[in-house]
Design an enzyme around this catalytic site. Structure first.
Site, short mmCIF file in Angstrom:
data_model
loop_
_atom_site.label_atom_id
_atom_site.label_comp_id
_atom_site.label_asym_id
_atom_site.label_seq_id
_atom_site.Cartn_x
_atom_site.Cartn_y
_atom_site.Cartn_z
N TYR A 1 -38.31 -57.09 -36.26
CA TYR A 1 -39.76 -57.45 -36.23
C TYR A 1 -40.46 -56.65 -35.26
O TYR A 1 -41.42 -56.00 -35.49
CB TYR A 1 -40.08 -58.97 -35.98
CG TYR A 1 -41.32 -59.41 -36.08
CD1 TYR A 1 -41.82 -59.85 -37.56
CD2 TYR A 1 -42.39 -59.26 -35.35
CE1 TYR A 1 -43.25 -60.54 -37.88
CE2 TYR A 1 -43.54 -59.88 -35.35
CZ TYR A 1 -43.99 -60.28 -36.49
OH TYR A 1 -45.41 -60.82 -36.68
N GLU B 1 -48.79 -59.02 -45.70
CA GLU B 1 -47.77 -59.20 -45.05
C GLU B 1 -47.60 -58.14 -43.94
O GLU B 1 -47.68 -56.92 -44.08
CB GLU B 1 -46.39 -59.24 -45.77
CG GLU B 1 -45.28 -60.32 -45.36
CD GLU B 1 -45.78 -61.50 -45.57
OE1 GLU B 1 -46.00 -62.25 -44.44
OE2 GLU B 1 -45.85 -62.13 -46.79
N GLY C 1 -39.11 -68.71 -42.85
CA GLY C 1 -40.31 -67.88 -43.08
C GLY C 1 -41.44 -68.72 -43.37
O GLY C 1 -42.69 -68.18 -43.82
N ASP D 1 -49.99 -67.14 -38.63
CA ASP D 1 -49.16 -68.27 -38.72
C ASP D 1 -49.97 -69.57 -38.15
O ASP D 1 -50.12 -70.66 -38.32
CB ASP D 1 -47.75 -68.20 -38.15
CG ASP D 1 -47.15 -67.15 -38.90
OD1 ASP D 1 -47.56 -66.71 -39.96
OD2 ASP D 1 -45.79 -66.78 -38.58
N ASP E 1 -51.30 -58.84 -40.19
CA ASP E 1 -51.86 -59.37 -38.95
C ASP E 1 -51.86 -58.96 -37.51
O ASP E 1 -52.91 -58.89 -36.84
CB ASP E 1 -51.66 -61.21 -38.97
CG ASP E 1 -50.04 -61.27 -38.57
OD1 ASP E 1 -49.17 -60.17 -38.61
OD2 ASP E 1 -49.66 -62.48 -38.23
#
Length: 384
Positions: A222, A34, A125, A173, A37
């Protein structure tokens, strides 16, 4: 009714003919890895059996007329002028994808009528936005017969989200929505884009529980986390935190903590999480669910304590699930954080007990009603 059936039927009703093109892209759940990326690191998601369908047909002009069936909203824009932003948030995902495909292929000006329908829960999410971006990208590829690979389509979707929508997300994603494989998790190297499929053990269920604590990454924390990670990478004089090993981090941890305590905590999460992904691949190869469970638990603790992206309701869900599955699997928060979902890998014979302990306790304690899904690892984007 599935999103595919819904999109096709509504298109037929609105336009009095069948759509020429229907594409479908799945949402995803990340099992481990998590906030790694965008640090060029490792992730291990799977595509899930919830997704977004786009059905449409060419027009004889440059106009895109897009109907979002689930929201009952329409957007219209032209491809022969600069594509501006829309006041509808969902429409900007569509416009952004088309805009950046046009940058790559300036001759792509083909108009279309489209209907979009999906069943990925919004703001959960589970990547409803990436499923939409990848589905629209694949639709463009089919519409214009463009030489775009699924990786190209994924990276174009990421670019749309970064530069048009304004969420500074990584590439996981979109990549898993484009490249997912049935019954497999996909370990993705977010720098080289190399993928390693790992089978989901046959006796294991993928459980997702939505806390129904809403989150919004565009306006959330974020982007701050991303800046803190970049600050830490600069301290180590590397391109990204991917390039820092656990040992290298530990050697200079005190020094970084003195300089910036927050950057040190964020970096500790990313560096150790990358190692956990690599260890998880080995655990799955050996069918060692006890080891995998420990890695998922350590990942959750790290997100809670070092990356500080969990909320009490999410922590509580993880605790409840761990009470039931013990050493036979694992549970952790999944997704960007500040709400959303948890993911658990557990033997099929534990699913009902997991469902029951949550139903008996979660709403009573938090005032929120959970949504419970048992998912299967699914194929990535496809033409129907």
């Amino acid at each position: 009714m599935t999103p595919i059936q819904n999109a096709q039927q509504i298109f037929n009703r609105q336009h009095k003919n069948l759509p020429e093109i229907t594409v479908y892209a799945p949402g995803r759940v990340n099992i481990i890895g998590e906030h790694t990326d965008y640090n060029d690191g490792f992730v291990m998601p799977c595509a899930i059996n919830f997704g977004t369908a786009v059905s449409g047909t060419k027009r004889d002009d440059h106009i895109w007329n897009v109907y979002a069936a689930d929201l009952d909203e329409t957007d219209e824009f032209s491809l022969n002028v600069e594509i501006p932003k829309s006041e509808h948030k969902w429409a900007n995902y569509v416009r952004g994808v088309v805009k950046f495909i046009q940058e790559r292929y300036p001759d792509f000006q083909q108009g279309a009528n489209l209907v979009i329908s999906g069943n990925v829960p919004l703001s959960s999410g589970l990547s409803s936005s990436a499923a939409l971006e990848v589905a629209v990208g694949k639709f463009c590829q089919q519409l214009g017969d463009l030489p775009l690979s699924h990786t190209d389509i994924a990276l174009n979707g990421q670019k749309a989200e970064n530069q048009f929508v304004g969420a500074n997300c990584g590439n996981m994603d979109q990549l898993i929505s484009a490249l997912g494989q049935e019954n497999h998790l996909l370990m993705i190297d977010c720098r080289s884009l190399e993928t390693t499929p790992t089978p989901v053990p046959q006796d294991v269920a993928v459980i997702i529980v939505n806390s129904n604590v809403p989150h919004d990454l565009v306006t959330g924390e974020y982007n701050t986390r991303r800046q803190q990670c970049e600050e830490a990478a600069k301290f180590f004089d590397v391109k990204a935190l991917r390039d820092v090993s656990v040992e290298q981090f530990q050697k200079r941890e005190a020094e970084l903590t003195a300089l910036s305590p927050l950057a040190a905590k964020r970096a500790r999460h990313v560096v150790t999480e990358n190692q956990r992904v690599l260890d998880a691949v080995e655990a799955l190869k050996n069918n060692d669910l006890t080891c995998l469970g420990k890695l998922m638990e350590a990942s959750h603790d790290s997100m809670r304590d070092d990356f500080e992206i969990t909320v009490p309701q999410i922590d509580y869900l993880v605790e409840l699930v761990q009470l039931v599955i013990g050493k036979s699997g694992g549970a952790r928060m999944t997704g960007g954080g500040f709400g959303g979902c948890i993911v658990a890998l557990a033997p099929h014979d534990k699913v009902d007990a997991v469902r029951k302990i949550i139903a008996d306790n979660y709403e009573k304690t938090t005032g929120l009603k959970e949504t419970f899904y048992v998912c299967t690892a699914s194929q990535g984007v496809r033409v129907i």
